[in-house]
Design an enzyme around this catalytic site. Structure first.
Site, mmCIF file in Angstrom:
data_model
loop_
_atom_site.group_PDB
_atom_site.id
_atom_site.type_symbol
_atom_site.label_atom_id
_atom_site.label_comp_id
_atom_site.label_asym_id
_atom_site.label_seq_id
_atom_site.Cartn_x
_atom_site.Cartn_y
_atom_site.Cartn_z
ATOM 1 N N HIS A 1 31.853 -48.754 -34.727
ATOM 2 C CA HIS A 1 31.166 -49.937 -35.255
ATOM 3 C C HIS A 1 32.120 -51.136 -35.243
ATOM 4 O O HIS A 1 31.721 -52.254 -34.872
ATOM 5 C CB HIS A 1 30.727 -49.716 -36.705
ATOM 6 C CG HIS A 1 29.718 -48.625 -36.898
ATOM 7 N ND1 HIS A 1 30.002 -47.451 -37.545
ATOM 8 C CD2 HIS A 1 28.416 -48.541 -36.528
ATOM 9 C CE1 HIS A 1 28.924 -46.688 -37.587
ATOM 10 N NE2 HIS A 1 27.950 -47.312 -36.970
ATOM 11 N N MET B 1 23.736 -48.361 -39.332
ATOM 12 C CA MET B 1 23.189 -47.558 -40.436
ATOM 13 C C MET B 1 24.312 -47.233 -41.424
ATOM 14 O O MET B 1 24.191 -46.306 -42.229
ATOM 15 C CB MET B 1 22.532 -46.295 -39.892
ATOM 16 C CG MET B 1 21.330 -46.632 -39.018
ATOM 17 S SD MET B 1 20.087 -45.365 -39.000
ATOM 18 C CE MET B 1 20.961 -44.057 -38.203
ATOM 19 N N GLY B 2 25.412 -47.970 -41.327
ATOM 20 C CA GLY B 2 26.511 -47.789 -42.278
ATOM 21 C C GLY B 2 27.364 -46.594 -41.954
ATOM 22 O O GLY B 2 27.346 -46.084 -40.834
ATOM 23 N N SER C 1 31.074 -41.050 -34.234
ATOM 24 C CA SER C 1 29.718 -41.115 -34.763
ATOM 25 C C SER C 1 29.778 -40.816 -36.257
ATOM 26 O O SER C 1 30.632 -40.044 -36.707
ATOM 27 C CB SER C 1 28.840 -40.072 -34.067
ATOM 28 O OG SER C 1 27.690 -39.818 -34.832
HETATM 29 P P1 AMP Z 1 24.557 -46.541 -35.964
HETATM 30 O O1 AMP Z 1 25.166 -46.941 -37.265
HETATM 31 O O2 AMP Z 1 24.877 -45.140 -35.563
HETATM 32 O O3 AMP Z 1 23.092 -46.872 -35.882
HETATM 33 O O4 AMP Z 1 25.255 -47.451 -34.853
HETATM 34 C C1 AMP Z 1 25.260 -48.841 -34.933
HETATM 35 C C2 AMP Z 1 25.750 -49.380 -33.617
HETATM 36 O O5 AMP Z 1 27.071 -48.906 -33.374
HETATM 37 C C3 AMP Z 1 24.895 -48.940 -32.414
HETATM 38 O O6 AMP Z 1 24.735 -50.019 -31.525
HETATM 39 C C4 AMP Z 1 25.722 -47.828 -31.826
HETATM 40 O O7 AMP Z 1 25.495 -47.649 -30.433
HETATM 41 C C5 AMP Z 1 27.138 -48.341 -32.078
HETATM 42 N N1 AMP Z 1 28.089 -47.234 -32.031
HETATM 43 C C6 AMP Z 1 28.019 -46.070 -32.704
HETATM 44 N N2 AMP Z 1 29.042 -45.258 -32.347
HETATM 45 C C7 AMP Z 1 29.765 -45.926 -31.430
HETATM 46 C C8 AMP Z 1 30.933 -45.623 -30.663
HETATM 47 N N3 AMP Z 1 31.558 -44.456 -30.786
HETATM 48 N N4 AMP Z 1 31.401 -46.554 -29.801
HETATM 49 C C9 AMP Z 1 30.762 -47.758 -29.671
HETATM 50 N N5 AMP Z 1 29.658 -48.096 -30.358
HETATM 51 C C10 AMP Z 1 29.154 -47.192 -31.223
#
Ligand code: AMP
Length: 303
Positions: A51, A44-45, A196
């Site tokens: 990421h 989601m950027g 996050s």
């Molecule tokens: P999001 O942008 O939050 O939807 O995350 C995109 C992807 O990155 C998802 O598969 C998340 O699980 C992964 N992700 C987000 N935060 C972390 C983190 N701290 N460590 C590893 N993967 C992550």
């Protein structure tokens, strides 16, 4: 330099491209698919090192990495949460260019629009499903759309969103996709806080509290492995977090790893899950318990 999709010529060798148009994406992938392995990394950027660890994993394996950036409106139950979600597209694209990402997919605003819905069943009722109604249904729908469109060989996800992984795993299995999952461990800040996009919404004043999320998970794992866990221990830890200044403890639960169901007398691999709200920001985390566990008379212990 990334190419814009309108510079696409018929015979161009595709790499370093930003794609917004679905037809162009399909055409591009068609060509690549014949020779290379496609690994899809949905985001989601507001990209951070978490990421990037997913991208690095894909690159280490020599796959063509396709990263999408799309804030999916379907997975937000609150309008303000969607509105306030950090959006930093320009910076994200610079970062992806720096990391030599092969393809970037930027779906247009209405990409998620549909009057259909996906019922994700029991897995969606647990943990984050209880206080984010419709969240996993929204996740499932967008991933379904992505999988159908992209048909990637691999899909890479982060372990931080563990419940999401289980739901997507089921989606892949039940809808007969050939895509295989790659799961990457959670990347953390020095104090243990899982990286996050939402972390930056927490003010400096409360940053010190965030270490308690991972610490609480570790306290519970330590207790289980050394003494066993009584139900009131979790209530005590919840109270402690509230006293420290967290607004809400959405849940702290020890559940079976494969099904997210309650522990019982059958030894099972388990994980500890936590979600808290601080300054209106909802944060989640989870860790595995190394030994198999059983629950007897409300008491959780190793076998
Ligand atoms: P999001 O942008 O939050 O939807 O995350 C995109 C992807 O990155 C998802 O598969 C998340 O699980 C992964 N992700 C987000 N935060 C972390 C983190 N701290 N460590 C590893 N993967 C992550």
């Amino acid at each position: 330099m990334f190419l814009k999709e309108n510079t696409l010529k018929k015979k161009i060798i595709i790499n370093k491209m930003i794609i917004e148009n679905i037809k162009v994406l399909k055409k591009t992938l068609e060509k690549i698919r014949k020779k290379k392995t496609i690994n899809f990394i949905p985001t989601m950027g507001n990209l951070h090192d978490g990421h990037l660890s997913l991208i690095k994993k894909s690159q280490e394996k020599g796959y063509i990495s396709l990263v999408s950036i799309y804030v999916n409106p379907l997975q937000f139950s609150e309008k303000n949460d969607f509105k306030n979600y950090p959006r930093t597209l320009k910076k994200d694209l610079e970062l992806l260019e720096k990391y030599n990402v092969d393809l970037i997919f930027l779906p247009k605003r209405g990409f998620a629009s549909t009057s259909l819905s996906v019922d994700v069943g029991k897995l969606g009722d647990k943990l984050c499903g209880t206080d984010r109604p419709g969240h996993f249904s929204g996740v499932a729908l967008i991933i379904l759309k992505f999988l159908y469109l992209i048909q990637p060989h691999f899909l890479t996800l982060g372990q931080k969103d563990y419940q999401q992984i289980l739901i997507i795993k089921k989606l892949i299995k039940d809808f007969l996709f050939k895509t295989k999952l790659i799961v990457v461990p959670t990347l953390r800040e020095k104090n243990g806080l899982a990286l996050s996009s939402r972390n930056k919404l927490i003010s400096e004043k409360n940053r010190h509290l965030t270490k308690m999320i991972f610490e609480t998970l570790n306290i519970i794992a330590f207790d289980i492995e050394n003494f066993g866990l009584k139900k009131n221990r979790i209530s005590y830890l919840k109270q402690k977090l509230l006293k420290l200044g967290f607004e809400k403890v959405n849940y702290i639960e020890v559940l079976k790893e494969e099904s997210l169901s309650e522990l019982d007398s059958l030894p099972s691999r388990c994980r500890i899950f936590i979600s808290i709200t601080l300054e209106g920001v909802r944060l989640i985390d989870n860790i595995a318990v190394r030994k198999r566990l059983v629950k007897q008379e409300g008491f959780i212990k190793t076998v």
